[in-house]
Write a protein that holds these residues in place. Structure first.
Motif, mmCIF file in Angstrom:
data_model
loop_
_atom_site.group_PDB
_atom_site.id
_atom_site.type_symbol
_atom_site.label_atom_id
_atom_site.label_comp_id
_atom_site.label_asym_id
_atom_site.label_seq_id
_atom_site.Cartn_x
_atom_site.Cartn_y
_atom_site.Cartn_z
ATOM 1 N N ILE A 157 -2.867 11.164 11.102
ATOM 2 C CA ILE A 157 -1.670 11.088 10.262
ATOM 3 C C ILE A 157 -1.095 9.682 10.348
ATOM 4 O O ILE A 157 -0.910 9.154 11.441
ATOM 5 N N ALA A 158 -0.817 9.089 9.203
ATOM 6 C CA ALA A 158 -0.115 7.806 9.149
ATOM 7 C C ALA A 158 1.307 8.098 8.686
ATOM 8 O O ALA A 158 1.518 8.746 7.654
ATOM 9 N N MET A 159 2.272 7.638 9.489
ATOM 10 C CA MET A 159 3.682 7.885 9.196
ATOM 11 C C MET A 159 4.452 6.575 9.219
ATOM 12 O O MET A 159 4.028 5.621 9.860
ATOM 13 N N GLU A 160 5.590 6.566 8.533
ATOM 14 C CA GLU A 160 6.506 5.440 8.615
ATOM 15 C C GLU A 160 7.896 5.985 8.901
ATOM 16 O O GLU A 160 8.420 6.795 8.137
ATOM 17 N N VAL A 161 8.455 5.555 10.029
ATOM 18 C CA VAL A 161 9.779 6.003 10.450
ATOM 19 C C VAL A 161 10.627 4.770 10.722
ATOM 20 O O VAL A 161 10.262 3.931 11.549
ATOM 21 N N ASN A 162 11.732 4.645 10.006
ATOM 22 C CA ASN A 162 12.637 3.493 10.154
ATOM 23 C C ASN A 162 11.896 2.165 10.016
ATOM 24 O O ASN A 162 12.130 1.232 10.771
ATOM 25 N N GLY A 163 10.972 2.100 9.073
ATOM 26 C CA GLY A 163 10.234 0.874 8.819
ATOM 27 C C GLY A 163 9.106 0.591 9.801
ATOM 28 O O GLY A 163 8.426 -0.419 9.691
ATOM 29 N N ILE A 164 8.903 1.475 10.765
ATOM 30 C CA ILE A 164 7.838 1.293 11.755
ATOM 31 C C ILE A 164 6.698 2.248 11.425
ATOM 32 O O ILE A 164 6.912 3.446 11.240
ATOM 33 N N LYS A 165 5.488 1.708 11.354
ATOM 34 C CA LYS A 165 4.315 2.517 11.022
ATOM 35 C C LYS A 165 3.686 3.079 12.287
ATOM 36 O O LYS A 165 3.571 2.391 13.297
ATOM 37 N N HIS A 166 3.296 4.343 12.224
ATOM 38 C CA HIS A 166 2.680 5.041 13.354
ATOM 39 C C HIS A 166 1.397 5.706 12.883
ATOM 40 O O HIS A 166 1.315 6.156 11.748
ATOM 41 N N ILE A 167 0.437 5.804 13.780
ATOM 42 C CA ILE A 167 -0.769 6.589 13.527
ATOM 43 C C ILE A 167 -0.871 7.622 14.636
ATOM 44 O O ILE A 167 -0.770 7.291 15.818
ATOM 45 N N PHE A 168 -1.052 8.878 14.252
ATOM 46 C CA PHE A 168 -1.203 9.961 15.212
ATOM 47 C C PHE A 168 -2.571 10.597 15.042
ATOM 48 O O PHE A 168 -3.057 10.745 13.923
ATOM 49 N N PHE A 169 -3.172 10.975 16.153
ATOM 50 C CA PHE A 169 -4.390 11.775 16.140
ATOM 51 C C PHE A 169 -4.026 13.129 16.724
ATOM 52 O O PHE A 169 -3.304 13.210 17.712
ATOM 53 N N ILE A 170 -4.523 14.183 16.117
ATOM 54 C CA ILE A 170 -4.119 15.534 16.479
ATOM 55 C C ILE A 170 -5.245 16.275 17.180
ATOM 56 O O ILE A 170 -6.360 16.341 16.683
ATOM 57 N N ALA A 171 -4.903 16.862 18.321
ATOM 58 C CA ALA A 171 -5.809 17.771 19.023
ATOM 59 C C ALA A 171 -5.268 19.169 18.813
ATOM 60 O O ALA A 171 -4.079 19.407 18.970
ATOM 61 N N GLU A 172 -6.124 20.085 18.465
ATOM 62 C CA GLU A 172 -5.677 21.437 18.153
ATOM 63 C C GLU A 172 -6.278 22.427 19.138
ATOM 64 O O GLU A 172 -7.449 22.353 19.477
ATOM 65 N N ASN A 173 -5.450 23.355 19.569
ATOM 66 C CA ASN A 173 -5.901 24.420 20.453
ATOM 67 C C ASN A 173 -5.266 25.708 19.957
ATOM 68 O O ASN A 173 -4.093 25.946 20.198
ATOM 69 N N LEU A 174 -6.041 26.518 19.251
ATOM 70 C CA LEU A 174 -5.554 27.757 18.641
ATOM 71 C C LEU A 174 -4.384 27.448 17.722
ATOM 72 O O LEU A 174 -4.538 26.703 16.781
ATOM 73 N N SER A 175 -3.207 27.990 17.992
ATOM 74 C CA SER A 175 -2.065 27.776 17.110
ATOM 75 C C SER A 175 -1.132 26.685 17.605
ATOM 76 O O SER A 175 -0.072 26.479 17.054
ATOM 77 N N VAL A 176 -1.513 25.984 18.653
ATOM 78 C CA VAL A 176 -0.682 24.898 19.166
ATOM 79 C C VAL A 176 -1.324 23.584 18.756
ATOM 80 O O VAL A 176 -2.497 23.351 18.996
ATOM 81 N N ILE A 177 -0.564 22.738 18.121
ATOM 82 C CA ILE A 177 -1.078 21.450 17.678
ATOM 83 C C ILE A 177 -0.341 20.360 18.441
ATOM 84 O O ILE A 177 0.885 20.325 18.462
ATOM 85 N N CYS A 178 -1.096 19.483 19.103
ATOM 86 C CA CYS A 178 -0.521 18.396 19.889
ATOM 87 C C CYS A 178 -0.689 17.096 19.124
ATOM 88 O O CYS A 178 -1.798 16.767 18.710
ATOM 89 N N LEU A 179 0.390 16.359 18.934
ATOM 90 C CA LEU A 179 0.323 15.054 18.290
ATOM 91 C C LEU A 179 0.299 13.993 19.370
ATOM 92 O O LEU A 179 1.127 14.000 20.274
ATOM 93 N N PHE A 180 -0.649 13.079 19.287
ATOM 94 C CA PHE A 180 -0.768 12.007 20.259
ATOM 95 C C PHE A 180 -0.852 10.683 19.530
ATOM 96 O O PHE A 180 -1.646 10.519 18.615
ATOM 97 N N SER A 181 -0.029 9.759 19.923
ATOM 98 C CA SER A 181 -0.080 8.419 19.369
ATOM 99 C C SER A 181 -0.790 7.515 20.361
ATOM 100 O O SER A 181 -0.366 7.412 21.510
ATOM 101 N N PRO A 182 -1.868 6.857 19.950
ATOM 102 C CA PRO A 182 -2.578 5.984 20.882
ATOM 103 C C PRO A 182 -1.776 4.746 21.264
ATOM 104 O O PRO A 182 -2.114 4.056 22.201
ATOM 105 N N LEU A 183 -0.691 4.483 20.554
ATOM 106 C CA LEU A 183 0.123 3.303 20.838
ATOM 107 C C LEU A 183 1.303 3.608 21.754
ATOM 108 O O LEU A 183 2.091 2.730 22.056
ATOM 109 N N SER A 184 1.442 4.850 22.182
ATOM 110 C CA SER A 184 2.532 5.204 23.091
ATOM 111 C C SER A 184 2.060 6.323 24.000
ATOM 112 O O SER A 184 0.949 6.806 23.889
ATOM 113 N N VAL A 185 2.929 6.745 24.889
ATOM 114 C CA VAL A 185 2.581 7.847 25.781
ATOM 115 C C VAL A 185 3.248 9.143 25.330
ATOM 116 O O VAL A 185 3.298 10.109 26.061
#
Length: 99
Positions: A62-90
């Motif tokens: 997912i590519a997002m823009e929040v307050n002018g800052i661009k983010h990329i998230f990669f999603i790991a899925e486990n059943l009905s729980v979806i975890c969003l992880f940004s490689p640029l942060s913790v």
């Protein structure tokens, strides 16, 4: 391709998302409706990111823009729980989708 199970997307890199579950279909719909989302992709199973402990195969990007800052998230899925992880942060974000 079975278009009966496809979701007609607005912000996906292709016109349709072929989801594996109702939860994924709802997730794609929510991404389309989120104003912060610029574009997203349901990744093929062959897409992998090398890490020191082995390859990581995210389901979504997912590519997002929040307050002018661009983010990329990669999603790991486990059943009905979806975890969003940004490689640029913790930061991890949990979203729960019921099937």
């Amino acid at each position: 391709m079975d278009f009966d199970k496809a979701y007609k997307a607005k912000k996906h890199i292709t016109d349709y998302v072929f989801s594996d579950s109702k939860g994924e279909r709802q997730f794609a719909h929510d991404l389309d409706e989120a104003k912060e989302v610029v574009v997203y992709a349901k990744l093929p199973r062959t897409f992998q990111i090398p890490t020191p402990v082995g390859n990581y195969a995210p389901d979504w990007a997912i590519a997002m823009e929040v307050n002018g800052i661009k983010h990329i998230f990669f999603i790991a899925e486990n059943l009905s729980v979806i975890c969003l992880f940004s490689p640029l942060s913790v930061d991890w974000h949990l979203l729960i989708y019921e099937d």
